[in-house]
Design an enzyme around this catalytic site. Sequence first.
Site, short mmCIF file in Angstrom:
data_model
loop_
_atom_site.label_atom_id
_atom_site.label_comp_id
_atom_site.label_asym_id
_atom_site.label_seq_id
_atom_site.Cartn_x
_atom_site.Cartn_y
_atom_site.Cartn_z
CB ILE A 243 -0.94 0.01 1.22
CG1 ILE A 243 -1.83 -1.24 1.21
CG2 ILE A 243 -1.79 1.28 1.23
CD1 ILE A 243 -2.74 -1.33 2.43
CD GLU B 139 3.47 -0.89 4.84
OE1 GLU B 139 4.41 -0.13 4.53
OE2 GLU B 139 3.37 -1.40 5.98
NE ARG C 236 -9.84 -8.97 -13.76
CZ ARG C 236 -9.24 -9.80 -14.61
NH1 ARG C 236 -9.01 -9.41 -15.86
NH2 ARG C 236 -8.86 -11.00 -14.23
CG ASP D 34 -5.32 -1.69 12.88
OD1 ASP D 34 -4.25 -1.81 12.23
OD2 ASP D 34 -5.40 -1.87 14.10
#
Length: 320
Positions: free
Chosen positions: A168, A210, A230, A184
């Site tokens: 992330i 992450e 996707r 979280d």
Amino acid sequence: MVHEICPTARAEFLEVFDTEGQDPADVTSLDRLAVRRLPARDEAGAIPVWLPAALGTARQGAHVPSLGPDRAGACTHVFSLGTLAGVARLIVVEGPLDTPGEVQALGALMGICANCFGLLDKFERDPLTGLLNRQSFDYRFEDLLLRFRDNPRRSYPDARPWLAIADIDHFKRINDTHGHLFGDEILLLFSRVMRESFRFDDLLFRYGGEEFIVILNNTDAGGAAGALERFRRAVEGFDFPRGALAGSGTAAGRVTISLGWVGIRVQEMPVNLLHKADRALYRAKDLGRNRIVRYEAEFGAEETAPPAGTPVEFFGTREG
């Protein structure tokens, strides 16, 4: 132990999943089901017609054994042990059960088995996201490589497994700006998007912090690239709490991810494959984040080991 209760019975452990990636408990068409039998039979065997009905019990309650209907010509008892990572688990006992006491004893035994599977399930899952955890990845990845070495045939000529690492973007800033409780919540919503983006026979892991791992099964390079792209778009388009994210340095208050992926060559060591996927992930970060990078496209396929001095632990050290 089944033979000790009923010496004339034969027991099998079935692992069942839907080849099109749906919940197997929702499948009504037998031709979409794939079954792995343990112990393996010499013959392939037809998928039993009662299987879809039995799978309904797997969805309802994983920890309570459920007695299935008899089949014409043979006494078949089906016990559900629930599901793990999209794979339904059933124990099938074929043969005459002479007394009600045998049925009761068999049900008690299956209850113990279901509880054991429940403990294993808890042991293998990340408590926050519900995805498979790092410990599960370590042995499942080894098992997958061994299985592909021993069974080189594929459903499709160009099909193979693929390894992807997703990170992330700027997650540390989110935690630093809004605290770990908010972080979280982002991880929990992210894991939901992840589940909805892949098939049931793909394996999804929260490796730590992450960082997440995807093992895509039985697809070619185009299919793997399409699935990962996707997923990237699904995360980018998901309606995370944008108002709070706006102050965390994320573009337009959106959560994005970077992914590095590599084709799994079963002759390679797991640490080499992880190194390649991680290197491709670093490349995606260097190129501006919010993108997928395939190792072979950036670096070629010749390198088979990490450079000298590279630590085995690749994860948890990068900034966003």
